[in-house]
Write an enzyme that holds these catalytic residues in place. Structure first.
Site, PDB file in Angstrom:
ATOM      1  N   GLY A  97       0.864  -1.165   0.000  1.00  0.00           N
ATOM      2  CA  GLY A  97       0.000   0.000   0.000  1.00  0.00           C
ATOM      3  C   GLY A  97       0.895   1.207   0.000  1.00  0.00           C
ATOM      4  O   GLY A  97       2.121   1.077  -0.020  1.00  0.00           O
ATOM      5  N   ALA A  98       0.291   2.351   0.026  1.00  0.00           N
ATOM      6  CA  ALA A  98       1.126   3.545   0.037  1.00  0.00           C
ATOM      7  C   ALA A  98       1.809   3.689   1.392  1.00  0.00           C
ATOM      8  O   ALA A  98       2.794   4.383   1.534  1.00  0.00           O
ATOM      9  CB  ALA A  98       0.284   4.770  -0.259  1.00  0.00           C
ATOM     10  N   VAL A 102       4.662  -5.230   2.512  1.00  0.00           N
ATOM     11  CA  VAL A 102       4.940  -6.404   3.322  1.00  0.00           C
ATOM     12  C   VAL A 102       5.587  -7.459   2.446  1.00  0.00           C
ATOM     13  O   VAL A 102       5.055  -7.824   1.404  1.00  0.00           O
ATOM     14  CB  VAL A 102       3.670  -6.970   3.974  1.00  0.00           C
ATOM     15  CG1 VAL A 102       3.990  -8.251   4.692  1.00  0.00           C
ATOM     16  CG2 VAL A 102       3.102  -5.968   4.944  1.00  0.00           C
ATOM     17  N   ASP A 216      -9.552  -0.210  15.441  1.00  0.00           N
ATOM     18  CA  ASP A 216      -9.795  -0.575  14.054  1.00  0.00           C
ATOM     19  C   ASP A 216     -10.110  -2.059  13.925  1.00  0.00           C
ATOM     20  O   ASP A 216      -9.503  -2.766  13.126  1.00  0.00           O
ATOM     21  CB  ASP A 216      -8.612  -0.188  13.169  1.00  0.00           C
ATOM     22  CG  ASP A 216      -9.038  -0.055  11.698  1.00  0.00           C
ATOM     23  OD1 ASP A 216     -10.254   0.001  11.442  1.00  0.00           O
ATOM     24  OD2 ASP A 216      -8.154  -0.023  10.829  1.00  0.00           O
TER      25      ASP A 216
END
Lengths: 442, 436
Positions: A97-98, A102, A216
């Site tokens: 992702g930005a 990983v 989250d």
């Protein structure tokens, strides 16, 4: 669990560990660069072997410890895992992702330990956050260093790469709960659901016990190991709570799992926010689709009101004093929904049985004070009734290499979302902007 | 599962709690490592200086008929003749660290940061230098980074540009340059357990209890507490609260109590310093003869709150098995706890001495350190250096303005009788704005 690995790794030890003397600039700003008398050649093959030249190994030096740590790990799979990760040998990237990348890696085999696969989460240097280590990374490191529990992802090590990127070495986990929910080829029994709920609640209980809010909770942050054990992951939004007089931001938790008090802008909230989110995950496990998939904050709130009831002073004393208090269709008394009773939930979630519905209702009460705590949830009779929770090893699994790809899927957050919420509807992880709490709730 | 187990699982307890002798040993080792690194630096600089001073280029035959002018400056000093510098002792290192902790406190006050940010920053500095010698990393370069990192770990983030505005001559680059060094140096253990939460809780408990006794209560322990703090117990507790906070945000941070005691012990120690009667009455009420809540456990597996700061290691096999009724049979915890609190308090009072460290002493140490860290200057790698100095070392040449500036930035300079305030200004590279 591998907590022992993490603690030993971070302690300075001049024994055994390879200590290649590194060239570095001391932070005096005077250009003085001490260089070791002799440069031992770095051995890249076996790892962990070196002449212990104690005079040259500079245990005084964080960079050196960093090098040691870094050398414990390597990208890609260890030979012994080649078969298991055959699909990944070429492309060892697990997710990107930005915010971070990983990669699959492994801890090098040593004399005593065999190689262990790990996930190496490399935090990208964020172009928009120029202030050093990002808050996400700091939170994640801060809390994972403290929280050691079988149902919380283990942070094995932290090091910085040569480009001053932060790398977190995390326990390698095969898949996540979202993948299980979405996999239509799997049949989930109530015993399976019970098992996942049990493990999630245990992890959450430990967080809350340590005064940490996850903030989250959602299916793709509940990761599953190859042995079926569920672990809470992604502590990028976590924070400690119960500091008196310290306000917190209400702009957290992915929209579909966000509790009503946060929509009302509550600045002082508790572990009940995580319980609510987990309650909705519980629903989702049974329905195999998100229970309240709102497409905007307003819509989300309408869904909450419809499904659970309209918050009023009656069912939630004090609610009207919250800064963002609002009632949809306030002029239309007929549209007001009373807080749903057991009948409603029994109709929808009959499979959970009466005691399962009781637990669910306790978790998603409108009034956060009436919600149960993780501890209370663990004590409910549902968990000790038949069908008993499935043993982790027997839980349904997403098969083989396909699962591995999703380990990094919680990274699909945009770096820019730190500052400007994007409402990107492509891909579920992106559905809701994650906002961060910078200053003390300010 | 008790609070104790939770604390025992924390990094503060697992990796940052030591007995006094262990702590001294670690500091000794760190000092030794620092000395080794200085030696290496000097060794290398010596080699460099020798090669720079001797004609390195052998004249190439025939191809170049004329020797390059100025290629081989004649050495004015012999690098091998200058002895290795005198290195710092562990005590001197500690003095310097304590001094910079005090500076860090001042710096935090410039921003009016909350106590948890301030405390975390100080603990970071102390922990960093526990494993890293000041001879390798001068604290003066690290404190802005440490304070900024503490704002982030304590969730009190302010943009770096704002941060730099408040400290003269501070650039974002200078702050970020050391961020990884510091983060790695504190072993990525960003979570620091402060006594502040225990303190607020304890005071709240006292005040609440006193409000209840005002309306009459049957709790004899509470009555005793009230009598001891007569005539105005509430007022007394409030006053103690204020003074206690002062101890927690200064003496506790400068001393080693964070390594030796648990947060509640530090809180009680500070309370004891603030008002002996309040602390003793409180302990007597909660852990005394009439109390049922804290007892020395019979098996002496672990003294709850009593000693786990000192014997933080080896928790394996320790299980909280004692039922409350069983625990209640043991002797009261109060006397034992009180002695722990008093030694903790004593450690905090001793820390006051650090504030009184004479400026001359600090300058002397810093001068030594400067010599250790800058072998090139003293070995004259390529630079002609005038000999002679007050402390036996060669002095910088007056005409070398660049080097002089560097020196002035690097060390505590200034006239011998300058006030401490001035010293701290120099260390920050300019005048700090006074408290906002």
């Amino acid at each position: 669990m591998s907590s022992s690995a993490s603690s030993s790794a971070t302690r300075p030890s001049n024994a055994a560990a390879a200590a290649p003397p590194t060239r570095r600039t001391l932070p005096f700003g005077n250009g003085h660069t001490p260089v070791p008398a002799s440069v031992v050649e770095i051995d890249d093959g076996g790892g962990g072997l070196s002449k212990d030249n104690s005079d040259d190994s500079d245990i005084d030096d964080p960079d050196d410890i960093n090098t040691k740590t870094k050398r414990k790990y390597t990208k890609g799979t260890a030979p012994c895992y080649h078969r298991r990760f055959s699909s990944l040998i070429k492309n060892r990237k697990l997710g990107e992702g930005a915010y971070a990348v990983v990669n699959l890696g492994h801890r090098r085999a040593t004399a005593t330990d065999s190689a262990v696969p790990v996930a190496i989460k490399k935090i990208k240097v964020n172009t928009e956050f120029r202030d050093g280590l990002s808050m996400d990374a700091i939170r994640e490191v801060k809390y994972l260093r403290e929280l050691h529990h079988p149902n919380i992802i283990a942070l094995l090590d932290v090091f910085s790469s040569k480009n001053q990127n932060l790398c977190l070495v995390l326990e390698f986990l095969d898949s996540d709960l979202e993948m299980i929910i979405k996999d239509s080829s799997l049949t989930l029994s109530m015993a399976d659901v019970k098992s996942w709920m049990l493990m999630s609640l245990r992890g959450l209980w430990w967080c809350h016990k340590a005064f940490v809010l996850h903030r989250d909770i959602k299916p793709n942050n509940l990761l599953l190991s190859s042995t079926g054990v569920l672990k809470l992951a992604d502590f990028g939004l976590a924070r400690s709570f119960a500091d008196p007089y310290r306000p917190m931001t209400s702009n957290v938790i992915t929209r579909w799992y966000r509790p009503p008090e946060l929509f009302y802008g509550a600045k002082f909230y508790s572990s009940a926010v995580d319980i609510f989110s987990l309650g909705l995950v519980f629903c989702e496990l049974m329905l195999r689709t998100p229970f309240l998939p709102g497409n905007s904050d307003l819509h989300q709130f309408e869904l909450i009101c419809q499904a659970l009831g309209t918050p009023t002073e009656e069912n939630w004393p004090g609610v009207s004093s919250l800064p963002g208090y609002y009632v949809p269709h306030v002029d239309n008394a007929a549209a007001m929904v009373k807080e749903r009773g057991k009948d409603f939930f029994m109709n929808t979630f009959i499979a959970a049985g009466e005691s399962g519905v009781d637990l669910l209702m306790k978790m998603i009460r409108l009034d956060p004070r009436k919600r149960c705590t993780a501890r209370e949830a663990l004590d409910v009779p549902w968990f000790s009734q038949e069908p008993y929770p499935t043993k982790p090893a027997n839980l349904p699994k997403k098969g083989g290499g396909k699962g591995i790809e999703k380990v990094g899927s919680d990274l699909k957050r945009k770096a820019g979302e730190l500052f400007n919420s994007t409402d990107d509807a492509s891909g579920r992880g992106k559905k809701v902007a994650r906002k961060l709490d910078f200053g003390g709730g300010g | 599962m008790t609070e104790d187990n939770l604390y025992l699982a924390s990094t503060q307890c697992k990796t940052w709690s030591f007995g006094p002798s262990t702590l001294a040993t670690i500091r000794q080792n760190t000092n030794a490592a620092g000395i080794r690194s200085i030696k290496r630096g000097w060794k290398r600089a010596r080699i460099e200086a020798s090669s720079a001073n001797t004609p390195a280029v052998t004249p190439i035959p025939s191809s170049a008929s004329t020797p390059i002018p100025g290629a081989a400056p004649t050495p004015s000093i012999d690098p091998t003749a200058i002895p290795d510098p005198e290195s710092l002792t562990p005590a001197e290192e500690l003095t310097l660290v304590h001094y910079y902790i005090l500076r860090l406190i001042d710096m935090s006050d410039v921003f009016s940061f909350p106590s948890n940010v301030k405390s975390t920053a100080c603990v970071f500095l102390s922990r960093f230098h526990l494993h890293h010698s000041v001879q390798s990393y001068h604290p003066k370069h690290l404190i802005p980074t440490i304070l900024f990192l503490a704002t982030k770990t304590e969730n009190h983030y302010i943009p770096l540009s704002e941060f730099c505005k408040r400290v003269p001559k501070l650039t974002p680059e200078a702050v970020l340059k050391h961020e990884f060094t510091v983060a790695g140096g504190v072993r990525w253990d960003f979570d620091v357990r402060h006594p502040l939460r225990a303190a607020e809780g304890g005071i709240m408990e006292l005040l609440t209890a006193l409000a209840v006794t005002a309306n009459g209560s049957s709790d004899t322990g509470l009555q005793a507490l009230k009598e001891r703090l007569a005539p105005n117990p509430t007022r007394r507790v409030q006053d103690a609260h204020g003074r206690m906070k002062g101890f927690l945000t200064k003496e506790a941070l400068v001393s080693d109590v964070y390594y030796h005691y648990t947060p509640p012990q530090v809180f009680l120690g500070a309370l004891w310093l603030a008002d002996k009667d309040v602390a003793e009455a409180y302990i007597e009420w909660r852990f005394g003869e009439n109390s049922t809540m804290g007892r020395v456990t019979k098996k002496r597996k672990r003294d709850k709150r009593g000693k786990d700061g000192l014997v933080a290691k080896d928790k394996n096999g320790e299980k909280e098995e004692d039922t409350p009724s069983e625990a209640a049979k043991g002797p009261p915890l109060a006397p034992k706890l009180l002695s722990v609190i008093q030694s903790c308090a004593g450690m905090m009072t001793d820390a006051r001495a650090f504030e009184k460290t004479p400026v001359e002493e600090l300058k002397r140490i810093d001068k030594k350190l400067h010599r250790c860290q800058n072998p090139q200057k003293f070995l004259g790698a390529g630079i002609a250096i005038g000999a002679g100095s007050s402390d036996g070392g060669p002095k910088k040449p007056p005409e070398d303005a660049g080097a002089r500036k560097q020196v002035e930035e690097g060390i505590v300079v200034g006239k011998a009788d300058e006030r401490k305030r001035k010293v701290e200004d120099d260390l920050f590279g300019g005048s700090l704005p006074v408290k906002v």
